[in-house]
Design a protein around this motif. Structure first.
Motif, short mmCIF file in Angstrom:
data_model
loop_
_atom_site.label_atom_id
_atom_site.label_comp_id
_atom_site.label_asym_id
_atom_site.label_seq_id
_atom_site.Cartn_x
_atom_site.Cartn_y
_atom_site.Cartn_z
N MET A 188 1.59 2.60 -3.40
CA MET A 188 0.47 3.14 -4.16
C MET A 188 0.32 4.63 -3.83
SD MET A 188 -2.22 -0.01 -3.79
CE MET A 188 -3.22 0.43 -5.20
N GLU A 189 -0.39 5.36 -4.68
CA GLU A 189 -0.61 6.79 -4.46
C GLU A 189 -2.09 7.04 -4.18
OE1 GLU A 189 0.86 9.55 -7.33
OE2 GLU A 189 2.72 8.45 -7.61
N TRP A 190 -2.38 7.96 -3.25
CA TRP A 190 -3.76 8.37 -2.99
C TRP A 190 -4.17 9.35 -4.08
CZ3 TRP A 190 -8.01 6.93 -0.94
CH2 TRP A 190 -9.06 7.84 -0.79
N TYR A 236 -6.77 4.59 -3.70
CA TYR A 236 -5.35 4.35 -3.88
C TYR A 236 -5.17 3.80 -5.30
CZ TYR A 236 -4.56 4.93 1.10
OH TYR A 236 -4.48 5.44 2.37
N TYR A 243 -1.31 -4.82 2.81
CA TYR A 243 -1.50 -3.74 3.78
C TYR A 243 -1.89 -4.32 5.12
CZ TYR A 243 -6.57 -4.36 3.36
OH TYR A 243 -7.84 -4.88 3.39
N GLN A 291 -7.10 0.44 -9.01
CA GLN A 291 -7.74 1.28 -8.00
C GLN A 291 -8.34 0.45 -6.88
OE1 GLN A 291 -10.75 3.70 -9.92
NE2 GLN A 291 -9.49 3.95 -11.74
N TYR A 312 -2.34 2.61 -8.65
CA TYR A 312 -1.03 2.08 -9.05
C TYR A 312 -1.06 1.91 -10.56
CZ TYR A 312 3.24 -0.70 -8.71
OH TYR A 312 4.54 -1.17 -8.83
N LYS A 347 -10.64 3.26 0.23
CA LYS A 347 -10.46 3.03 1.67
C LYS A 347 -11.58 2.15 2.20
CE LYS A 347 -7.94 7.24 2.83
NZ LYS A 347 -7.94 8.49 3.60
N ILE A 356 0.83 -1.21 0.00
CA ILE A 356 0.00 0.00 0.00
C ILE A 356 0.87 1.26 0.00
CG2 ILE A 356 -0.27 0.14 2.52
CD1 ILE A 356 -3.14 0.81 0.11
#
Length: 83
Positions: free
Chosen positions: A11-13, A20, A57, A31, A22, A34, A8
């Motif tokens: 990955m980018e928010w 999140y 995660y 995608q 990638y 949360k 996690i």
């Protein structure tokens, strides 16, 4: 079988997608939200192709609607000492 296992933290928010993300080899983004993480979901899917990744995660970080940033904020019910 998933395309890859991704931490996690790697990955980018994405504020716009509220997920999140990638990079996917097809050019789109894997995608996962949360809410999905809170429910124990670990598969991030690409909306443009059939590939998916397994997200690594700590489920406790997303349990009970909390995330890492929320746990750093004080609760509203703290005792106050008056001298």
């Amino acid at each position: 079988m998933s395309y890859d296992d991704v931490e996690i933290e790697d990955m980018e928010w994405n504020e716009e997608l509220q997920a999140y993300t990638y990079p996917c080899p097809c050019g789109d983004l894997f995608q996962i939200t949360k809410d999905e993480l809170r429910l124990g979901e670990e598969i991030a899917r690409c909306p443009s192709c059939s590939l998916y990744i397994t997200v690594i995660y700590n489920a406790e970080d997303f349990a009970d609607g909390s995330d890492k940033n929320k746990s750093l904020q004080p609760s509203g019910n703290q005792a106050v000492a008056v001298a």
